[in-house]
Design an enzyme around this catalytic site. Structure first.
Site, PDB file in Angstrom:
ATOM      1  N   GLY A 157      54.342  24.668  56.303  1.00  0.00           N
ATOM      2  CA  GLY A 157      53.971  23.369  56.849  1.00  0.00           C
ATOM      3  C   GLY A 157      55.132  22.718  57.585  1.00  0.00           C
ATOM      4  N   ARG A 158      55.044  21.389  57.756  1.00  0.00           N
ATOM      5  CA  ARG A 158      56.051  20.683  58.540  1.00  0.00           C
ATOM      6  C   ARG A 158      57.464  20.891  58.008  1.00  0.00           C
ATOM      7  NH1 ARG A 158      51.707  17.056  58.612  1.00  0.00           N
ATOM      8  NH2 ARG A 158      51.096  16.270  60.680  1.00  0.00           N
ATOM      9  N   ILE A 159      57.630  20.745  56.694  1.00  0.00           N
ATOM     10  CA  ILE A 159      58.971  20.837  56.125  1.00  0.00           C
ATOM     11  C   ILE A 159      59.522  22.247  56.248  1.00  0.00           C
ATOM     12  CG2 ILE A 159      60.286  20.687  53.975  1.00  0.00           C
ATOM     13  CD1 ILE A 159      58.391  18.342  53.213  1.00  0.00           C
ATOM     14  N   ARG A 239      57.097  20.589  44.274  1.00  0.00           N
ATOM     15  CA  ARG A 239      56.547  20.018  43.049  1.00  0.00           C
ATOM     16  C   ARG A 239      57.020  20.852  41.868  1.00  0.00           C
ATOM     17  NH1 ARG A 239      55.811  15.897  45.339  1.00  0.00           N
ATOM     18  NH2 ARG A 239      53.880  14.696  45.529  1.00  0.00           N
ATOM     19  N   GLU A 268      59.213  14.282  34.772  1.00  0.00           N
ATOM     20  CA  GLU A 268      60.289  13.572  35.454  1.00  0.00           C
ATOM     21  C   GLU A 268      60.469  12.172  34.879  1.00  0.00           C
ATOM     22  OE1 GLU A 268      59.455  13.710  39.640  1.00  0.00           O
ATOM     23  OE2 GLU A 268      60.025  15.816  39.799  1.00  0.00           O
ATOM     24  N   HIS A 287      64.880  14.361  42.121  1.00  0.00           N
ATOM     25  CA  HIS A 287      63.729  14.149  43.004  1.00  0.00           C
ATOM     26  C   HIS A 287      64.149  13.237  44.160  1.00  0.00           C
ATOM     27  CE1 HIS A 287      59.073  14.188  43.138  1.00  0.00           C
ATOM     28  NE2 HIS A 287      59.570  14.069  44.360  1.00  0.00           N
ATOM     29  N   ALA A 289      65.198  14.651  47.348  1.00  0.00           N
ATOM     30  CA  ALA A 289      65.236  15.360  48.629  1.00  0.00           C
ATOM     31  C   ALA A 289      64.687  14.497  49.761  1.00  0.00           C
ATOM     32  CB  ALA A 289      64.449  16.666  48.541  1.00  0.00           C
TER      33      ALA A 289
END
Length: 330
Positions: A157-159, A239, A268, A287, A289
């Site tokens: 995908g985009r990332i 995730r 988390e 978490h 990023a």
């Protein structure tokens, strides 16, 4: 005529004030629940037209208590906290933020991979302990040269595409597995694998970039880790539930994997006794990023813009559930 009501659920480390201003200037009454507790949310948002959602679980039981809500605008690219099928059944819009932190997450993934390869945490520890080059160079595992290695991308995908662009000049080879990407739209310079296990076997660094779904829950299990190259590395900025934590610890303890970088966790924050939190070959981040000075504002303003577009035109900017159409999410 009463003002429309928008409620922010839980905002965690985000400052919701820029988003609140956008909505208030457009005539909304805005509240901040500051909680994931369904009772708190039901009380705060009992008359809400719009929810701006952090990590709070939005399910049928909660929606039963929010009879006026028409749009659920998440403050993230992922939207697994929302029961999308239930939202569709009730005719609700669901939106996400597909590109607010694309660059930040891609850069974080690359930085994590390179930190693992160059053994930066271990180098830091040597100096802090009073050692120097001889002590670092004398460790059993030396830094590795990225230009001789393969970076494998799970998802495209985009990332992942942004990461591929960043990583192309650094790594010797890029490869990816994504059964949902049309081969005709596959990016140049990234080898295509039709089998996840084969990608794992060909990768020195495996980086995860897929959403959490029933089909991807614990996608990285003992069998997949066993197929990875000995001495390989795992990076997860997607995730936490994508990875079987016990299998990851076992792969590290057996030295099948040389290390892992985790920005996300099944729970988390991870509790003090979580083996992931205490493992010496796991590089941790909280978490974060997605986080930058730019993205932090976008995460509260873009959901507000989705709500405003829906209120003004009947359609938000980035829907993932469109109640005006049948079938799959938008």
């Amino acid at each position: 005529m009463s003002r429309p009501v928008a409620v922010f659920t839980d905002t965690e480390d985000l400052d919701p004030r820029p988003g609140i201003r956008l909505l208030a200037d457009a005539g909304f009454e805005v509240r901040v629940a500051g909680s994931r507790d369904p009772d708190v949310l039901a009380e705060t948002a009992h008359d809400a037209d719009a929810l701006v959602v952090g990590y709070a679980r939005i399910d049928a039981a909660l929606l039963d208590r929010l009879p006026r809500v028409r749009i659920l605008a998440t403050m993230s690219a992922g939207y697994d906290m929302v029961d999308t099928e239930e939202a569709r059944r009730r005719g609700l819009w669901v939106t996400n933020l597909p590109d607010v932190a694309t660059e930040d997450v891609a850069v974080h993934a690359l930085a994590s991979a390179l930190s693992l390869l160059r053994r930066l945490p271990q180098a830091d520890a040597v100096v802090r302990a009073g050692g120097w080059n001889a002590e670092f160079a004398g460790q059993p595992q030396l830094p590795r040269r990225a230009s001789e290695l393969t970076l494998g991308l799970v998802g495209l995908g985009r990332i992942a595409r942004a990461l591929a662009t960043l990583a192309t000049p650094v790594f010797g080879r890029l490869a990816a597995y994504d059964p949902h990407t049309d081969p005709a739209h596959w990016p140049a310079g990234v080898e295509r694998y039709e089998d996840l296990g084969a990608l794992a076997a060909a990768s020195d660094v495996l980086s995860l970039h897929v959403p959490l779904t029933p089909g991807t829950n614990r996608l990285v299990d003992a069998a997949l880790l066993e197929r990875m190259r000995p001495g390989g590395f795992l990076v997860n900025v997607a995730r936490g539930e994508l990875v079987d934590p016990a299998a990851l610890v076992a792969a590290l303890d057996s030295h099948r994997l040389a290390g892992a970088a985790l920005d996300v966790f099944p729970v988390e924050p991870p509790p003090a006794d979580d083996p992931l939190r205490g493992h010496p070959r796991i590089q941790l981040s909280p978490h974060s990023a997605y986080l930058s000075d730019t993205s932090r504002r976008g995460y509260v303003c873009r959901p507000a813009e989705n709500v405003l577009a829906w209120h003004r035109t009947g359609r938000p900017l980035t829907p993932v559930v469109d109640p005006t159409t049948a079938g799959a999410p938008a």
